[in-house]
Design an enzyme around this catalytic site. Structure first.
Site, mmCIF file in Angstrom:
data_model
loop_
_atom_site.group_PDB
_atom_site.id
_atom_site.type_symbol
_atom_site.label_atom_id
_atom_site.label_comp_id
_atom_site.label_asym_id
_atom_site.label_seq_id
_atom_site.Cartn_x
_atom_site.Cartn_y
_atom_site.Cartn_z
ATOM 1 N N THR A 1 -7.700 2.030 3.383
ATOM 2 C CA THR A 1 -7.455 1.291 4.625
ATOM 3 C C THR A 1 -8.509 1.593 5.680
ATOM 4 O OG1 THR A 1 -5.120 1.442 4.126
ATOM 5 C CG2 THR A 1 -5.691 0.778 6.345
ATOM 6 N N SER B 1 0.866 -1.180 0.000
ATOM 7 C CA SER B 1 0.000 0.000 0.000
ATOM 8 C C SER B 1 0.901 1.228 0.000
ATOM 9 C CB SER B 1 -0.871 -0.045 1.256
ATOM 10 O OG SER B 1 -1.883 0.932 1.190
ATOM 11 N N ARG C 1 0.390 -3.921 -6.911
ATOM 12 C CA ARG C 1 -0.897 -4.477 -6.476
ATOM 13 C C ARG C 1 -2.005 -3.665 -7.134
ATOM 14 N NH1 ARG C 1 -4.661 -7.219 -5.350
ATOM 15 N NH2 ARG C 1 -5.514 -7.715 -3.301
ATOM 16 N N CYS D 1 -0.544 -9.279 -8.183
ATOM 17 C CA CYS D 1 -1.183 -7.961 -8.253
ATOM 18 C C CYS D 1 -2.589 -8.043 -8.820
ATOM 19 C CB CYS D 1 -0.326 -6.990 -9.059
ATOM 20 S SG CYS D 1 -0.389 -7.262 -10.841
ATOM 21 N N CYS E 1 -3.576 -8.961 -14.614
ATOM 22 C CA CYS E 1 -3.929 -9.761 -15.792
ATOM 23 C C CYS E 1 -5.379 -10.228 -15.727
ATOM 24 C CB CYS E 1 -2.987 -10.960 -15.948
ATOM 25 S SG CYS E 1 -2.772 -11.921 -14.444
ATOM 26 N N CYS F 1 1.974 -6.405 -17.063
ATOM 27 C CA CYS F 1 2.392 -7.215 -15.914
ATOM 28 C C CYS F 1 3.640 -6.593 -15.287
ATOM 29 C CB CYS F 1 2.681 -8.651 -16.328
ATOM 30 S SG CYS F 1 3.395 -9.577 -14.949
ATOM 31 N N CYS G 1 5.230 -14.153 -10.378
ATOM 32 C CA CYS G 1 3.983 -13.409 -10.144
ATOM 33 C C CYS G 1 3.943 -12.807 -8.740
ATOM 34 C CB CYS G 1 2.804 -14.357 -10.352
ATOM 35 S SG CYS G 1 1.221 -13.636 -9.909
#
Ligand code: FAD
Ligand code: SF4
Length: 548
Positions: free
Chosen positions: A337, A54, A301, A520, A523, A494, A517
């Site tokens: 959050t 974050s 992310r 996130c 895709c 990506c 990977c």
């Protein structure tokens, strides 16, 4: 499937999927309300916080409601915002927007700069002290049903080889059965997506919208550090029809979180969010911050951007969606959050009341009927047009109109009503033939980097001999459309270099380096044919973010 051994089952009052701020707040609130409840949290990361990424500047309203005494304790909320700046960037220049012009809801006064991973580890300690069981390293892979009601989740089997064979290490997953199950997987949760489809939760809502956020954590030279400085920008390097912007947060001892968000409704398949982020760091306003500094971590992310009009129905028999699995992110504030924590608490209160009344496996309707009138609803209502205005009118006019609308909403009215988002992000790419390729500068290895050396800093690790967790439904369609029509945007969107189109023997082959990977979910969101599905790999696999 018939010869699989039966799964062991454990019974709980409440199962929670995901140890982020939403899941942990729900767990804590449940135990505060009734210490006798059995509450379990499963987390796919190897430890709590390992998959948390974050900004983060946190509005403490969610924490104030959950743990009102927190200010008297030693917590990871150590840096209060001291200076709040907002810039419009051109390639070489910058224009600071005066704070008095900003709608009051955009102010960061009273907020804290944190590592959200560290905050989650602290919340996990609080939850465990109250008796919550937390199991990191276990991915919830399947929703369990009793009739039409959700009755818990099953964790994934471990020790299955690439082609589906059982290895020596094979262990059957566990059934975690519950009277109520709360899904707190964050943006684009895999089980959440299935539940939204099965229970038609998105009916009558606008499609969910997303952004991809990329972030680096730097240790900078002491003379470059301005503890508590929070700086946001929009404009360069993105063109005026592409939404997104940067964040730069100075906190703790010489740490700087720098990141870049690209809205996933972008249209040019040649755009690379990773390269845009790298380019951003070269701007004269920010590049000096990193001189002599060291990059400590990298990751990415997705975040939800649909806001008020995209929140699905939250409840179904036996459970509910909380946090960004539902999509409570406030886009112009880049804050989710506080709402994730508040939604966890609201759902927990509805569940605790249902359990006291002897109910199970039904709908906790109070949570669904209550959120719009709660602090979450008020927070999202006032900014509901910011994203659609940006999408429709481009960066400068769109942000100007968005600002005006937020001011009006502060006074209780809107000039635009409630605007629609239109298409999902998978439907916004133009064919490559209609777009201009973008040429990005080469990384210098000091301030700007390539993808692979970046992924290295995410400490990503997956068991290599396991079934693919990136499922391509139709490889021929991928070639015919994603490659031939859109020029293979997966290789650019990506952030971990998982997808490659390799020219081989006169044809193009789709190569998937799944071990890179970082979970996130881009895709799963952006593939133009919705032909790629992200499913949880073996528990514990994925990034190991130290403090992102
Ligand atoms: C780049 C970026 C910058 C941001 N900046 C800010 C900011 O400055 N301030 C702010 O308030 N918000 C910010 N946000 C948004 C904020 O991070 C989210 O709103 C918040 O983290 C949502 O909390 P959550 O608990 O719903 O989900 P998450 O924080 O995403 O947590 C979900 C957890 O569930 C786990 N999980 C997922 N699926 C499974 C499964 N199947 N089985 C087991 N575990 C699972 C994940 O590993 C993860 O630990 C930012 C987001 C991004 C991406
Ligand atoms: S493969 Fe998909 S989920 Fe994994 S890092 Fe790449 S875009 Fe993200």
């Amino acid at each position: 499937m018939a010869d699989l051994p039966a799964r062991e089952a454990m019974e709980f009052d409440v199962v929670i999927v995901g140890a982020g701020p939403a899941g942990l707040s729900a767990a804590i609130r449940l135990k505060q309300l009734n210490a006798d409840l059995s509450v379990v949290v499963v987390e796919k990361g190897s430890e709590v916080g390992a998959h948390i990424l974050s900004g983060a500047v946190v509005d403490p309203s969610g924490l104030d409601r959950l743990l009102p005494e927190w200010r008297n304790e030693d917590t990871p909320l150590r840096t209060q915002v001291a200076d709040d700046r907002f810039y419009y960037l051109t390639q070489t220049g910058s224009l600071r927007l005066p704070n008095f012009m900003m709608p009051p809801l955009m102010s960061n006064h009273g907020n804290y700069v944190v590592s959200l991973g560290e905050v989650c580890r602290w919340l996990a300690q609080k939850a465990e002290a109250l008796g919550v069981e937390i199991y990191p390293g276990f991915a919830a892979a399947e929703v369990l049903f009793e009739g039409d009601a959700v009755a818990g989740v099953a964790t994934g089997d471990m020790g299955i080889g690439k082609s589906g064979e059982q290895k020596d290490s094979y262990t059957r997953g566990m059934e975690l059965r519950a009277k109520y199950t709360l899904f707190a997987e964050g943006a684009r949760g895999n089980l959440g997506k299935q539940l939204i489809a099965r229970f038609h939760l998105a009916g009558g809502r606008e499609p969910q919208k997303f952004g991809i956020g990329l972030k680096e954590l730097w240790q900078v030279q002491p003379d470059k550090h301005r503890k508590g400085l929070v700086q946001h920008s929009f404009g360069w390097p993105l063109d005026s029809s592409t939404g997104g912007g940067s964040f730069l947060y100075h906190f703790d001892d010489n740490l700087v979180s720098v990141g870049f968000v690209v809205h996933l409704n972008y249209t040019n398949p040649y755009l690379s969010p990773f390269e845009e982020f790298q380019r951003f760091k070269t701007h004269p306003l920010v590049r000096d911050t990193f001189a002599g500094g060291k990059r400590l971590a990298y990751g990415a992310r997705a975040l939800t951007e649909g806001g008020f009009q995209s929140v699905p129905k939250l409840t179904f028999p036996g459970g509910a969606l909380i946090g960004c699995d539902a999509g409570f992110m406030n886009v112009p504030r880049i804050k989710g959050t506080h709402n994730a924590m508040l939604s966890g608490q609201l759902a927990a209160e509805a569940v605790a009341a249902a359990l006291v009344a002897g109910r199970a496996h039904d709908e906790i309707a109070d949570y669904e009927s209550g959120w719009r009138g709660s602090a979450i609803g008020k927070d999202l209502w006032r900014v509901r047009n910011a994203k659609p205005l940006w999408s429709q009118f481009g960066t400068v006019l769109g942000i100007g109109l968005g600002g005006l609308d937020m001011w009006c909403n502060t006074l209780g009215f809107s000039l635009f009503g409630t605007m629609r988002h239109g298409k999902p992000d998978s439907a916004t790419l133009k064919p490559a033939s209609a777009c201009t390729p973008i040429s990005y500068p080469k990384p210098d290895g000091t301030l700007t980097f390539d993808r692979l050396s970046s992924v290295f800093l995410s400490n990503t690790n997956h068991e290599e001999d396991q079934p693919p967790h990136l499922k391509v439904k139709d490889l021929e369609l991928q070639k015919r459309s994603e490659h031939d029509v859109y020029a293979g945007p997966s290789a650019r969107y990506c952030p971990a270099g998982v997808y490659e189109w390799v020219e081989e023997g006169g044809g193009a082959k789709f190569v998937i380096n799944a071990q890179n990977c970082v979970h996130c979910k881009t895709c799963d969101i952006k593939d133009p044919n919705q032909n790629i599905t992200w499913v949880p790999p073996e528990g514990g696999g994925g990034p190991n973010y130290p403090n992102m």
